[in-house]
Design a protein around this motif. Structure first.
Motif, PDB file in Angstrom:
ATOM      1  N   GLY A 193     -66.817  -6.029   1.225  1.00  0.00           N
ATOM      2  CA  GLY A 193     -65.479  -5.852   0.665  1.00  0.00           C
ATOM      3  C   GLY A 193     -64.990  -7.045  -0.129  1.00  0.00           C
ATOM      4  O   GLY A 193     -64.256  -6.896  -1.116  1.00  0.00           O
ATOM      5  N   TYR A 194     -65.401  -8.242   0.283  1.00  0.00           N
ATOM      6  CA  TYR A 194     -65.005  -9.432  -0.457  1.00  0.00           C
ATOM      7  C   TYR A 194     -65.571  -9.399  -1.890  1.00  0.00           C
ATOM      8  O   TYR A 194     -64.892  -9.754  -2.860  1.00  0.00           O
ATOM      9  CB  TYR A 194     -65.501 -10.694   0.249  1.00  0.00           C
ATOM     10  CG  TYR A 194     -64.952 -10.874   1.644  1.00  0.00           C
ATOM     11  CD1 TYR A 194     -63.595 -10.734   1.914  1.00  0.00           C
ATOM     12  CD2 TYR A 194     -65.804 -11.186   2.706  1.00  0.00           C
ATOM     13  CE1 TYR A 194     -63.100 -10.901   3.196  1.00  0.00           C
ATOM     14  CE2 TYR A 194     -65.310 -11.359   3.991  1.00  0.00           C
ATOM     15  CZ  TYR A 194     -63.958 -11.214   4.234  1.00  0.00           C
ATOM     16  OH  TYR A 194     -63.473 -11.378   5.502  1.00  0.00           O
ATOM     17  N   GLY A 195     -66.842  -8.974  -1.981  1.00  0.00           N
ATOM     18  CA  GLY A 195     -67.458  -8.869  -3.300  1.00  0.00           C
ATOM     19  C   GLY A 195     -66.766  -7.834  -4.173  1.00  0.00           C
ATOM     20  O   GLY A 195     -66.594  -8.033  -5.383  1.00  0.00           O
ATOM     21  N   VAL A 196     -66.355  -6.712  -3.555  1.00  0.00           N
ATOM     22  CA  VAL A 196     -65.627  -5.675  -4.292  1.00  0.00           C
ATOM     23  C   VAL A 196     -64.320  -6.235  -4.843  1.00  0.00           C
ATOM     24  O   VAL A 196     -63.983  -6.058  -6.021  1.00  0.00           O
ATOM     25  CB  VAL A 196     -65.349  -4.460  -3.385  1.00  0.00           C
ATOM     26  CG1 VAL A 196     -64.442  -3.457  -4.107  1.00  0.00           C
ATOM     27  CG2 VAL A 196     -66.649  -3.783  -2.970  1.00  0.00           C
ATOM     28  N   LEU A 197     -63.589  -6.939  -3.962  1.00  0.00           N
ATOM     29  CA  LEU A 197     -62.297  -7.490  -4.375  1.00  0.00           C
ATOM     30  C   LEU A 197     -62.466  -8.497  -5.509  1.00  0.00           C
ATOM     31  O   LEU A 197     -61.708  -8.484  -6.488  1.00  0.00           O
ATOM     32  CB  LEU A 197     -61.613  -8.153  -3.177  1.00  0.00           C
ATOM     33  CG  LEU A 197     -60.260  -8.815  -3.451  1.00  0.00           C
ATOM     34  CD1 LEU A 197     -59.283  -7.834  -4.086  1.00  0.00           C
ATOM     35  CD2 LEU A 197     -59.682  -9.397  -2.163  1.00  0.00           C
ATOM     36  N   GLN A 198     -63.458  -9.346  -5.419  1.00  0.00           N
ATOM     37  CA  GLN A 198     -63.695 -10.331  -6.469  1.00  0.00           C
ATOM     38  C   GLN A 198     -64.007  -9.664  -7.808  1.00  0.00           C
ATOM     39  O   GLN A 198     -63.515 -10.086  -8.859  1.00  0.00           O
ATOM     40  CB  GLN A 198     -64.838 -11.263  -6.068  1.00  0.00           C
ATOM     41  CG  GLN A 198     -64.453 -12.288  -5.014  1.00  0.00           C
ATOM     42  CD  GLN A 198     -65.606 -13.209  -4.664  1.00  0.00           C
ATOM     43  OE1 GLN A 198     -66.697 -12.758  -4.300  1.00  0.00           O
ATOM     44  NE2 GLN A 198     -65.386 -14.508  -4.761  1.00  0.00           N
ATOM     45  N   ARG A 199     -64.845  -8.621  -7.764  1.00  0.00           N
ATOM     46  CA  ARG A 199     -65.195  -7.911  -8.999  1.00  0.00           C
ATOM     47  C   ARG A 199     -63.951  -7.244  -9.613  1.00  0.00           C
ATOM     48  O   ARG A 199     -63.765  -7.264 -10.841  1.00  0.00           O
ATOM     49  CB  ARG A 199     -66.267  -6.868  -8.700  1.00  0.00           C
ATOM     50  CG  ARG A 199     -67.631  -7.441  -8.343  1.00  0.00           C
ATOM     51  CD  ARG A 199     -68.454  -7.727  -9.590  1.00  0.00           C
ATOM     52  NE  ARG A 199     -68.720  -6.511 -10.331  1.00  0.00           N
ATOM     53  CZ  ARG A 199     -69.705  -5.645 -10.031  1.00  0.00           C
ATOM     54  NH1 ARG A 199     -70.528  -5.893  -8.994  1.00  0.00           N
ATOM     55  NH2 ARG A 199     -69.893  -4.566 -10.770  1.00  0.00           N
ATOM     56  N   LEU A 200     -63.127  -6.660  -8.785  1.00  0.00           N
ATOM     57  CA  LEU A 200     -61.923  -5.997  -9.292  1.00  0.00           C
ATOM     58  C   LEU A 200     -60.920  -7.008  -9.832  1.00  0.00           C
ATOM     59  O   LEU A 200     -60.207  -6.728 -10.804  1.00  0.00           O
ATOM     60  CB  LEU A 200     -61.275  -5.155  -8.184  1.00  0.00           C
ATOM     61  CG  LEU A 200     -62.085  -3.955  -7.694  1.00  0.00           C
ATOM     62  CD1 LEU A 200     -61.353  -3.244  -6.556  1.00  0.00           C
ATOM     63  CD2 LEU A 200     -62.363  -2.971  -8.826  1.00  0.00           C
ATOM     64  N   GLN A 201     -60.870  -8.178  -9.214  1.00  0.00           N
ATOM     65  CA  GLN A 201     -59.948  -9.208  -9.680  1.00  0.00           C
ATOM     66  C   GLN A 201     -60.350  -9.751 -11.045  1.00  0.00           C
ATOM     67  O   GLN A 201     -59.512 -10.252 -11.799  1.00  0.00           O
ATOM     68  CB  GLN A 201     -59.897 -10.368  -8.666  1.00  0.00           C
ATOM     69  CG  GLN A 201     -59.245 -10.022  -7.341  1.00  0.00           C
ATOM     70  CD  GLN A 201     -57.730  -9.968  -7.429  1.00  0.00           C
ATOM     71  OE1 GLN A 201     -57.147 -10.468  -8.378  1.00  0.00           O
ATOM     72  NE2 GLN A 201     -57.096  -9.341  -6.466  1.00  0.00           N
ATOM     73  N   GLU A 202     -61.619  -9.655 -11.386  1.00  0.00           N
ATOM     74  CA  GLU A 202     -62.107 -10.162 -12.665  1.00  0.00           C
ATOM     75  C   GLU A 202     -61.770  -9.238 -13.830  1.00  0.00           C
ATOM     76  O   GLU A 202     -61.867  -9.649 -14.992  1.00  0.00           O
ATOM     77  CB  GLU A 202     -63.631 -10.362 -12.598  1.00  0.00           C
ATOM     78  CG  GLU A 202     -64.062 -11.472 -11.638  1.00  0.00           C
ATOM     79  CD  GLU A 202     -65.559 -11.476 -11.408  1.00  0.00           C
ATOM     80  OE1 GLU A 202     -66.250 -10.580 -11.967  1.00  0.00           O
ATOM     81  OE2 GLU A 202     -66.047 -12.354 -10.679  1.00  0.00           O
ATOM     82  N   ASN A 203     -61.401  -8.003 -13.527  1.00  0.00           N
ATOM     83  CA  ASN A 203     -61.093  -7.017 -14.563  1.00  0.00           C
ATOM     84  C   ASN A 203     -59.576  -6.850 -14.676  1.00  0.00           C
ATOM     85  O   ASN A 203     -58.923  -6.468 -13.713  1.00  0.00           O
ATOM     86  CB  ASN A 203     -61.737  -5.676 -14.217  1.00  0.00           C
ATOM     87  CG  ASN A 203     -61.624  -4.663 -15.347  1.00  0.00           C
ATOM     88  OD1 ASN A 203     -60.709  -4.719 -16.162  1.00  0.00           O
ATOM     89  ND2 ASN A 203     -62.556  -3.729 -15.391  1.00  0.00           N
ATOM     90  N   PRO A 204     -58.980  -7.139 -15.848  1.00  0.00           N
ATOM     91  CA  PRO A 204     -57.518  -7.017 -15.996  1.00  0.00           C
ATOM     92  C   PRO A 204     -56.999  -5.620 -15.688  1.00  0.00           C
ATOM     93  O   PRO A 204     -55.852  -5.471 -15.264  1.00  0.00           O
ATOM     94  CB  PRO A 204     -57.282  -7.374 -17.465  1.00  0.00           C
ATOM     95  CG  PRO A 204     -58.472  -8.188 -17.864  1.00  0.00           C
ATOM     96  CD  PRO A 204     -59.620  -7.634 -17.079  1.00  0.00           C
ATOM     97  N   ASP A 205     -57.832  -4.587 -15.875  1.00  0.00           N
ATOM     98  CA  ASP A 205     -57.389  -3.217 -15.631  1.00  0.00           C
ATOM     99  C   ASP A 205     -57.260  -2.894 -14.149  1.00  0.00           C
ATOM    100  O   ASP A 205     -56.559  -1.954 -13.772  1.00  0.00           O
ATOM    101  CB  ASP A 205     -58.364  -2.223 -16.276  1.00  0.00           C
ATOM    102  CG  ASP A 205     -58.366  -2.317 -17.791  1.00  0.00           C
ATOM    103  OD1 ASP A 205     -57.323  -2.696 -18.362  1.00  0.00           O
ATOM    104  OD2 ASP A 205     -59.402  -2.021 -18.407  1.00  0.00           O
ATOM    105  N   THR A 206     -57.945  -3.645 -13.297  1.00  0.00           N
ATOM    106  CA  THR A 206     -57.924  -3.358 -11.855  1.00  0.00           C
ATOM    107  C   THR A 206     -57.384  -4.521 -11.029  1.00  0.00           C
ATOM    108  O   THR A 206     -57.204  -4.375  -9.821  1.00  0.00           O
ATOM    109  CB  THR A 206     -59.336  -3.003 -11.359  1.00  0.00           C
ATOM    110  OG1 THR A 206     -60.241  -4.080 -11.689  1.00  0.00           O
ATOM    111  CG2 THR A 206     -59.838  -1.724 -12.017  1.00  0.00           C
ATOM    112  N   ALA A 207     -57.120  -5.649 -11.652  1.00  0.00           N
ATOM    113  CA  ALA A 207     -56.745  -6.847 -10.894  1.00  0.00           C
ATOM    114  C   ALA A 207     -55.417  -6.698 -10.167  1.00  0.00           C
ATOM    115  O   ALA A 207     -55.216  -7.314  -9.111  1.00  0.00           O
ATOM    116  CB  ALA A 207     -56.696  -8.051 -11.835  1.00  0.00           C
TER     117      ALA A 207
END
Length: 232
Positions: free
Chosen positions: A60-74
């Motif tokens: 889940g940490y990896g998922v959150l980091q990936r989503l935080q990197e994308n302005p559309d999902t951050a």
């Protein structure tokens, strides 16, 4: 209808949560692993995401980091749902940007309350963002109006300055010609002298009238500028 994305590798838990959310009127979308969850987050742009931490391939940490990197999902509210209850795990999740942390097992009501709280906070945040955007647009428009007024005033002042020079030049010329005429008055024909004198006086009168009209325009402009400063 608000969409909630559930990222959970255990089928039974994921299906139970999806059913709970659908019964409460949410549009519930499920994902069985981190990569699938990221893809569905990008596709659906959900209003909130509930994600397990302990999953194969990507936690889940990896998922959150990936989503935080994308302005559309951050900015999507992100809630962890996990059996990991150590304080260090919770702190890590919060430091990465998680909005809440629910421990397994939790009751349906606890889950719903946490999701609704995040959605309410997100709505308030978006409303404030819209208000700030509206204020920024108003400020930008006002600055443009002031800039346009400033340019208009500058153009008017430039025009008045040029117009002031013209009658002053004509007045100076008429005065010089009148002085020259007066200096030779004894040698001039009286009728011709009076005619020239009248012509020069007429020039002076006309140019003085032009000068007064322009000065009145300057006074009017001064009042406009004064009113603009008071209104600002």
């Amino acid at each position: 209808m608000m969409t909630i994305l559930i990222i959970e590798d255990e089928d039974s838990i994921r299906d139970n949560i999806l059913e709970i959310l659908e019964n409460e009127g949410f549009n519930a979308v499920g994902a069985s692993n981190g990569e699938e969850g990221i893809d569905r987050a990008r596709f659906y742009r959900p209003d909130a995401i509930v994600c397990d931490i302990m999953m194969p391939d990507m936690d889940g940490y990896g998922v959150l980091q990936r989503l935080q990197e994308n302005p559309d999902t951050a900015r999507i509210p992100f809630l962890f749902l996990t059996a990991k209850v150590h304080r260090a795990d919770q702190r890590l999740g919060m430091e990465l940007g998680a909005d809440d942390y629910l421990s397994k097992p939790c009751s349906p009501q606890e889950l719903l309350n946490a999701i609704r709280a995040r959605l309410k906070k997100q709505r308030r945040y978006l409303a404030e963002l819209d208000e700030e955007h509206r204020r920024a647009l108003q400020l930008k428009q006002r600055m443009q109006e002031l800039q346009q007024q400033s340019h208009s005033h500058e153009e008017l002042l430039d025009r008045l300055s040029e117009e002031l020079r013209s009658p002053l030049s004509a007045i100076n010329m008429a005065i010089a010609m009148l002085k020259s005429s007066l200096s030779n008055v004894e040698t001039q024909d009286p009728e011709a002298f009076r005619a020239r004198q009248q012509r020069y006086l007429k020039i002076l009168q006309e140019e003085c009238a032009r000068e007064m009209a322009i000065l009145n325009e300057v006074s009017s402009l001064k009042e406009v500028l004064k009113g603009s400063r008071l209104s600002n």
